[in-house]
Design a protein around this motif. Structure first.
Motif, short mmCIF file in Angstrom:
data_model
loop_
_atom_site.label_atom_id
_atom_site.label_comp_id
_atom_site.label_asym_id
_atom_site.label_seq_id
_atom_site.Cartn_x
_atom_site.Cartn_y
_atom_site.Cartn_z
N THR A 123 15.69 40.15 115.55
CA THR A 123 15.11 38.79 115.79
C THR A 123 15.32 38.22 117.30
OG1 THR A 123 17.40 38.04 114.86
CG2 THR A 123 15.46 38.20 113.34
N GLU A 124 14.67 37.09 117.62
CA GLU A 124 14.53 36.49 118.90
C GLU A 124 15.22 35.19 119.03
OE1 GLU A 124 10.90 35.64 116.74
OE2 GLU A 124 11.98 37.39 117.36
N PHE A 125 16.16 34.89 118.15
CA PHE A 125 17.04 33.79 118.29
C PHE A 125 18.42 34.03 118.78
CE2 PHE A 125 13.70 32.58 115.16
CZ PHE A 125 13.47 31.17 115.78
N GLU A 178 9.05 20.68 125.70
CA GLU A 178 8.89 22.09 125.30
C GLU A 178 10.44 22.66 125.29
OE1 GLU A 178 4.99 23.71 127.87
OE2 GLU A 178 6.92 23.54 128.83
N ALA A 179 10.43 23.78 124.41
CA ALA A 179 11.67 24.64 124.31
C ALA A 179 11.29 25.94 124.11
CB ALA A 179 12.40 24.02 122.99
N ALA A 180 12.22 26.81 124.04
CA ALA A 180 12.15 28.39 124.03
C ALA A 180 13.18 28.99 123.53
CB ALA A 180 11.83 28.87 125.46
N HIS A 181 12.86 30.21 122.77
CA HIS A 181 14.16 30.97 122.47
C HIS A 181 13.72 32.40 122.59
CE1 HIS A 181 11.49 32.16 118.89
NE2 HIS A 181 11.19 30.53 118.65
N MET A 182 14.72 33.29 122.89
CA MET A 182 14.63 34.35 123.58
C MET A 182 15.53 35.57 122.88
SD MET A 182 14.88 35.77 127.43
CE MET A 182 16.65 35.68 127.41
N GLY A 212 14.39 20.05 121.29
CA GLY A 212 14.83 21.11 120.35
C GLY A 212 15.64 20.29 119.16
N PRO A 213 15.95 21.44 118.36
CA PRO A 213 16.32 22.81 118.42
C PRO A 213 14.70 23.44 118.13
CG PRO A 213 16.88 21.80 116.15
CD PRO A 213 16.59 20.70 117.00
N ALA A 214 14.82 24.76 118.36
CA ALA A 214 13.55 25.53 118.72
C ALA A 214 13.21 25.79 117.14
CB ALA A 214 13.58 26.87 119.47
N GLU A 215 13.91 25.57 116.18
CA GLU A 215 13.28 26.02 114.96
C GLU A 215 12.63 24.77 114.17
OE1 GLU A 215 16.36 25.95 115.68
OE2 GLU A 215 17.36 28.00 115.41
N LEU A 216 12.59 23.80 115.03
CA LEU A 216 11.31 22.73 114.71
C LEU A 216 9.86 23.11 114.64
CD1 LEU A 216 13.00 19.72 116.31
CD2 LEU A 216 13.01 20.20 113.98
N PRO A 217 9.15 22.73 113.69
CA PRO A 217 7.69 23.20 113.75
C PRO A 217 6.92 22.51 114.96
CG PRO A 217 8.00 21.26 112.19
CD PRO A 217 9.72 21.73 112.68
N SER A 274 22.19 31.08 119.78
CA SER A 274 21.68 30.68 118.47
C SER A 274 22.35 31.58 117.50
CB SER A 274 20.13 30.69 118.38
OG SER A 274 19.73 30.19 117.20
N TRP A 275 21.63 31.67 116.28
CA TRP A 275 22.26 32.48 115.28
C TRP A 275 22.28 34.05 115.02
CZ3 TRP A 275 19.14 35.46 112.36
CH2 TRP A 275 17.78 35.20 112.18
N SER A 276 21.29 34.31 115.82
CA SER A 276 21.15 35.99 115.96
C SER A 276 22.44 36.35 116.73
CB SER A 276 19.73 35.96 116.67
OG SER A 276 18.55 35.97 115.91
N LEU A 277 22.67 35.57 117.83
CA LEU A 277 23.88 36.18 118.56
C LEU A 277 25.03 36.10 117.74
CD1 LEU A 277 24.42 36.11 122.36
CD2 LEU A 277 26.25 35.06 120.85
#
Length: 266
Positions: free
Chosen positions: A60-62, A78-82, A105-110, A224-227
């Motif tokens: 995943t990329e979060f 603008e926001a970004a997740h990597m 943000g947060p980036a999970e928003l539509p 974020s949650w992936s980390l």
């Protein structure tokens, strides 16, 4: 004559039966005891949880979110997740952003998302995120270490499965080393990724800005949650490796330290 042939046949049957009993006893001695097999299966279940978290986090990329500050009079921000493999830049509606936040943000928003894989895996080009340039050497190192971690984890699973299916108890130590190495490599990958995030924040173009090019926006970042899944996976895999190593050690030192109740030696 019939008596001697019956005698020899009976002796041959006894010999074959004795050989069969010895082979069965040898296989039973070489196999795993039910108690040890149950412990190995329990630790394997723990390692499977760590393996699931590791695969989920790496795929995943979060891993980190970058947020720009809100601008007055604009309806979007603008926001970004990597992650390790790609980056997603999103345009969010400021009406959806909590009013208490100063940043987007947060980036999970539509919103409108534009996700691209990093080109430094194919063409060797750096990526640009909010007019900042990634440091491809550090990003590549984090991704390669994560892949090595997954490879060691797969080898550890294979070794433990061979122990349970074939009774090859000598592979238990090798599996323990693979799981411990996998957890350690995953934590190292996290630290390298942190350095890549710092390098990205400092990677604004040092060249003089063009008259028609706006300056690089101010950014804030949060992991974020992936980390978080990666941290949990690394610790669980390390714990699984230690448990497998303890199970592979001889039982007599622990038996002398912790004798059972009713043992005549106590």
């Amino acid at each position: 004559m019939m008596m001697w042939s019956n005698f020899f046949m009976q002796e041959e049957d006894r010999r074959r039966a004795a050989v069969g009993r010895r082979r069965a006893q040898g296989q039973q001695n070489l196999g795993l005891t039910p108690e040890l097999e149950g412990k190995i299966k329990l630790v394997l279940l723990l390692a499977a949880v760590g393996a699931t978290l590791a695969v989920l986090s790496v795929g995943t990329e979060f891993w980190v979110e970058f947020n720009t500050y809100k601008t007055n009079g604009s309806s979007v921000c603008e926001a970004a997740h990597m992650g390790l493999w790609k980056v997603c830049i999103k345009r969010l509606w400021q009406a959806d952003v909590p009013a208490s936040r100063e940043t987007c943000g947060p980036a999970e928003l539509p919103g409108e998302a534009n996700c691209t894989y990093f080109k430094f895996f194919t063409t060797g080009e750096n990526a640009r995120i909010f007019q900042r340039t990634t440091k491809k050497e550090v990003n590549l190192a984090a991704a390669v270490i994560a892949v090595l971690s997954l490879t060691a984890m797969a080898l550890g699973c294979l070794c433990v499965i061979m122990v349970l299916s074939k009774g090859a108890e000598f592979l238990l130590r090798l599996g323990a080393g693979c799981f411990g190495l996998s957890g350690l490599l995953l934590l190292v990958s996290l630290e390298v990724f942190r350095h890549s995030v710092r390098a990205l924040l400092q990677g604004a173009s040092l060249t003089l800005p063009q008259p028609d090019t706006p300056p690089a926006p101010r950014l804030t970042y949060e992991y974020s949650w992936s980390l978080g899944c990666s941290v949990g996976a690394g610790l669980i895999l390390l714990l699984g490796g230690v448990c497998f190593l303890l199970l592979s050690l001889p039982s007599w030192p622990w038996r002398s330290l912790c004798p059972k109740r009713g043992d005549p030696t106590t």
